[in-house]
Scaffold this motif. Structure first.
Motif, PDB file in Angstrom:
ATOM      1  N   MET A 130      52.977   0.422  -3.110  1.00 60.95           N
ATOM      2  CA  MET A 130      53.314   1.617  -3.629  1.00 60.95           C
ATOM      3  C   MET A 130      52.434   2.745  -3.231  1.00 60.95           C
ATOM      4  O   MET A 130      52.893   3.794  -3.038  1.00 60.95           O
ATOM      5  CB  MET A 130      53.687   1.824  -5.206  1.00 60.95           C
ATOM      6  CG  MET A 130      55.024   0.849  -5.472  1.00 60.95           C
ATOM      7  SD  MET A 130      56.450   1.430  -4.427  1.00 60.95           S
ATOM      8  CE  MET A 130      56.711   3.181  -4.882  1.00 60.95           C
ATOM      9  N   THR A 131      51.030   2.387  -3.268  1.00 55.17           N
ATOM     10  CA  THR A 131      50.159   3.712  -2.794  1.00 55.17           C
ATOM     11  C   THR A 131      50.512   3.783  -1.465  1.00 55.17           C
ATOM     12  O   THR A 131      50.378   4.990  -0.946  1.00 55.17           O
ATOM     13  CB  THR A 131      48.643   2.862  -3.041  1.00 55.17           C
ATOM     14  OG1 THR A 131      48.506   2.636  -4.580  1.00 55.17           O
ATOM     15  CG2 THR A 131      47.521   3.991  -2.470  1.00 55.17           C
ATOM     16  N   GLY A 132      50.694   2.709  -0.452  1.00 55.93           N
ATOM     17  CA  GLY A 132      50.773   3.018   0.785  1.00 55.93           C
ATOM     18  C   GLY A 132      52.348   4.057   0.904  1.00 55.93           C
ATOM     19  O   GLY A 132      52.319   4.726   1.896  1.00 55.93           O
ATOM     20  N   ILE A 133      53.270   3.410   0.192  1.00 51.73           N
ATOM     21  CA  ILE A 133      54.566   4.211   0.356  1.00 51.73           C
ATOM     22  C   ILE A 133      54.498   5.557  -0.077  1.00 51.73           C
ATOM     23  O   ILE A 133      54.743   6.607   0.604  1.00 51.73           O
ATOM     24  CB  ILE A 133      55.648   3.409  -0.321  1.00 51.73           C
ATOM     25  CG1 ILE A 133      55.941   2.054   0.232  1.00 51.73           C
ATOM     26  CG2 ILE A 133      57.028   4.321  -0.567  1.00 51.73           C
ATOM     27  CD1 ILE A 133      56.825   1.329  -0.641  1.00 51.73           C
ATOM     28  N   VAL A 134      53.719   6.107  -1.277  1.00 49.83           N
ATOM     29  CA  VAL A 134      53.357   7.071  -1.793  1.00 49.83           C
ATOM     30  C   VAL A 134      52.542   8.170  -0.864  1.00 49.83           C
ATOM     31  O   VAL A 134      52.889   9.069  -0.476  1.00 49.83           O
ATOM     32  CB  VAL A 134      52.857   7.322  -3.133  1.00 49.83           C
ATOM     33  CG1 VAL A 134      52.296   8.642  -3.604  1.00 49.83           C
ATOM     34  CG2 VAL A 134      53.960   6.599  -4.299  1.00 49.83           C
ATOM     35  N   GLY A 135      51.683   7.467  -0.404  1.00 47.05           N
ATOM     36  CA  GLY A 135      50.754   8.104   0.733  1.00 47.05           C
ATOM     37  C   GLY A 135      51.609   8.431   1.946  1.00 47.05           C
ATOM     38  O   GLY A 135      51.345   9.591   2.423  1.00 47.05           O
TER      39      GLY A 135
END
Length: 167
Positions: free
Chosen positions: A140-145
């Motif tokens: 999710m950090t990758g998606i949010v980023g």
């Protein structure tokens, strides 16, 4: 204007984001702190105290761990400037929410007519975690980023206190 600073822990991203926020603000900016201090974590308390000392009285602090739209008024004037530190804590606090909810919140934030500087930890350069909760956080950090990079006018990567503009 929307701006993103991302990097690893202790890379200097918060300090640089604070400087940028003060540069682009025509009046005292808001510091939107997202850490949920209900865990009674003494080490995190020390980190928070360091951030408070660093920013001194240069910001108006708002604490909101989950719902950023609750504290970012929809009828903003363009002279309002916010620093959201940090999106990783916001994501951690919302880890039980689905991807659609998080992306929708970011899309609504992108529509606000205000300067917003975001800070995000880069946790996607390591190994894939063994447990599902950690994997979800990294994913999710990758998606949010990616979403933040899409909606931001400027994107900066920070390593060892050095900044590289990517967008």
């Amino acid at each position: 204007m929307k701006i993103l600073y991302f990097g690893g822990q202790k890379s200097g991203k918060s300090n640089l984001a604070e400087q940028k926020t003060l540069e682009i603000s025509s009046k005292k900016p808001y510091y939107l702190a997202t850490y949920d201090n209900s865990f009674n974590d003494k080490e995190m308390d020390k980190r928070i105290d360091k951030h408070k000392l660093q920013r001194k009285e240069q910001f108006i602090t708002i604490e909101e761990p989950k719902d950023l739209l609750k504290v970012l008024p929809k009828s903003l004037k363009t002279e309002e400037t916010f620093l959201v530190d940090c999106m990783s804590m916001w994501l951690f606090n919302n880890i039980q929410e689905d991807e659609e909810y998080l992306i929708n919140q970011l899309e609504e934030i992108s529509k606000l007519d205000a300067n917003i500087v975001f800070v995000l930890n880069d946790v996607n350069s390591g190994i894939i975690p063994f447990d599902s909760e950690s994997r979800k956080f990294v994913d999710m950090t990758g998606i949010v980023g990616q979403k933040l990079a899409q909606i931001c006018d400027e994107v900066y990567e920070v390593k060892l206190g050095l900044v590289s503009r990517l967008k």
